[in-house]
Scaffold this active site. Structure first.
Site, mmCIF file in Angstrom:
data_model
loop_
_atom_site.group_PDB
_atom_site.id
_atom_site.type_symbol
_atom_site.label_atom_id
_atom_site.label_comp_id
_atom_site.label_asym_id
_atom_site.label_seq_id
_atom_site.Cartn_x
_atom_site.Cartn_y
_atom_site.Cartn_z
ATOM 1 N N ALA A 171 0.851 -1.198 0.000
ATOM 2 C CA ALA A 171 0.000 0.000 0.000
ATOM 3 C C ALA A 171 0.882 1.241 0.000
ATOM 4 O O ALA A 171 2.004 1.212 0.514
ATOM 5 C CB ALA A 171 -0.889 -0.006 1.248
ATOM 6 N N LYS A 172 0.366 2.314 -0.580
ATOM 7 C CA LYS A 172 1.152 3.559 -0.638
ATOM 8 C C LYS A 172 0.710 4.423 0.547
ATOM 9 O O LYS A 172 -0.190 5.266 0.440
ATOM 10 C CB LYS A 172 0.894 4.235 -1.992
ATOM 11 C CG LYS A 172 2.035 5.100 -2.451
ATOM 12 C CD LYS A 172 1.939 5.421 -3.927
ATOM 13 C CE LYS A 172 2.751 6.633 -4.318
ATOM 14 N NZ LYS A 172 4.178 6.554 -4.060
ATOM 15 N N ILE A 173 1.321 4.136 1.680
ATOM 16 C CA ILE A 173 0.966 4.776 2.947
ATOM 17 C C ILE A 173 2.017 5.838 3.269
ATOM 18 O O ILE A 173 3.226 5.583 3.158
ATOM 19 C CB ILE A 173 0.897 3.705 4.068
ATOM 20 C CG1 ILE A 173 -0.249 2.727 3.775
ATOM 21 C CG2 ILE A 173 0.749 4.344 5.450
ATOM 22 C CD1 ILE A 173 -0.372 1.565 4.734
ATOM 23 N N TYR A 205 7.110 6.489 3.916
ATOM 24 C CA TYR A 205 8.096 7.353 3.262
ATOM 25 C C TYR A 205 9.109 7.950 4.238
ATOM 26 O O TYR A 205 10.058 8.602 3.816
ATOM 27 C CB TYR A 205 7.376 8.396 2.381
ATOM 28 C CG TYR A 205 6.870 7.657 1.156
ATOM 29 C CD1 TYR A 205 7.621 7.582 0.004
ATOM 30 C CD2 TYR A 205 5.687 6.918 1.217
ATOM 31 C CE1 TYR A 205 7.213 6.818 -1.079
ATOM 32 C CE2 TYR A 205 5.268 6.149 0.141
ATOM 33 C CZ TYR A 205 6.037 6.103 -1.002
ATOM 34 O OH TYR A 205 5.637 5.336 -2.061
#
Ligand code: PMP
Length: 296
Positions: free
Chosen positions: A153-155, A159
């Site tokens: 998932a791009k959570i 980052y």
């Protein structure tokens, strides 16, 4: 870099408002805990007009990221795509980078929220690394263990790991980092997937410990069309160093060549590499040009 000015509009929960008027609640879970999901999308000025590349795949992934993170996703994706085109038109953007963000409202507890907000903004952004091939290093940071967070998932919080790896690489004088996973297998860059070329074949880490990139999927499709053998498998840092060539790929980075890994330089010419061929094919694809390069 200036992302907006006094005339820029962004989309927030159904309305277009001035970027300078947008406010966020500083008691929100997204700001405090990195608990948000986002996308990075590009629109290209094609001969068919401004076209958002793989818009559906990106909004599908945004929904998937929210589901994986237990953040409510209550919007109609077709409608979001229409609003994104409208956003580009309102801001007179033809070539643009688009950033949807789903974030959570005020709450300091660690309970999943029952509501969320969506913001979409866009700006002109050149290819993330430019055209220069990169000198990279193997990071001392690993990508997060998929049992500690849904790494597919791009959570936003993921980052922090990316920023730490890039910062460490730059401090050491490299352009970018390459991260391994918890099993010491090659994973990805801080914001891009990775491919390597060896003896005329292309290799890329299998899914499981990486973000399933939409550019990565496009490259795998292009390989089929161009009759390039592309193998998804477990790879090591040593495989990367022993390769003939390598490249990163991602929406922001597009396809960018790697010149060296931990100061081990690739001696094969980039211009003759599969990466260079795919770079041209990728450009044709996003620009909706019909004629693909054919390898004889
Ligand atoms: N891995 C990571 C960690 C990323 O942040 C990105 C950029 N979204 C990618 C890979 C490439 O994904 P995509 O091709 O979908 O942009």
């Amino acid at each position: 870099m200036q992302y907006f000015d006094s005339t820029t509009l962004l989309y927030l929960n159904g309305q277009f408002i001035k970027a300078t008027d947008a406010k966020i609640d500083v008691y929100g879970q997204s700001l405090h805990y990195g608990y948000a999901t986002f996308e990075g999308i590009r629109a290209y000025n094609t001969h068919n007009g401004t076209r958002i590349f793989k818009a559906k795949s990106h909004f599908d992934r945004l929904q998937h990221s929210c589901e994986r993170a237990s953040i409510p996703f209550t919007w109609d994706k077709e409608e979001l795509i229409k609003k994104t085109y409208k956003l580009l038109e309102l801001n007179q953007l033809k070539d643009a980078y688009i950033r949807p963000l789903v974030f959570c409202d005020a709450q300091m507890s660690l309970n999943a929220p029952s509501t969320s907000s969506i913001m979409i903004c866009a700006w002109e952004w050149e290819s993330y690394f430019g055209n220069k091939r990169l000198n990279v290093c193997i990071s001392s940071y690993q990508r997060p263990n998929p049992k500690s967070t849904p790494i597919d998932a791009k959570i936003s919080g993921h980052y922090v790991n990316s920023i730490l790896a890039t910062t460490e690489a730059k401090k050491k004088g490299f352009d970018e980092a390459v991260l391994l996973d918890m099993n010491e297998h090659l994973a990805e860059g801080p914001g891009a997937n990775i491919f390597l070329e060896k003896n005329g074949k292309l290799y890329t880490p299998s899914l499981g410990h990486i973000l399933p990139g939409i550019t990565r999927a496009t490259i795998i499709q292009l390989c089929k069309r161009l009759d390039i053998e592309c193998i998804e498998t477990a790879l090591t840092a040593e495989d990367l160093k022993q390769a003939d060539n390598a490249f990163f790929c991602g929406t922001a980075a597009e396809i960018v060549g790697i010149a060296s890994v931990d100061e081990v330089k690739y001696t094969a010419k980039w211009a003759d590499s599969l990466g260079a061929t795919l770079q041209r094919a990728y450009k044709s694809t996003v620009l909706e040009k019909q004629n693909y390069e054919v390898i004889i």
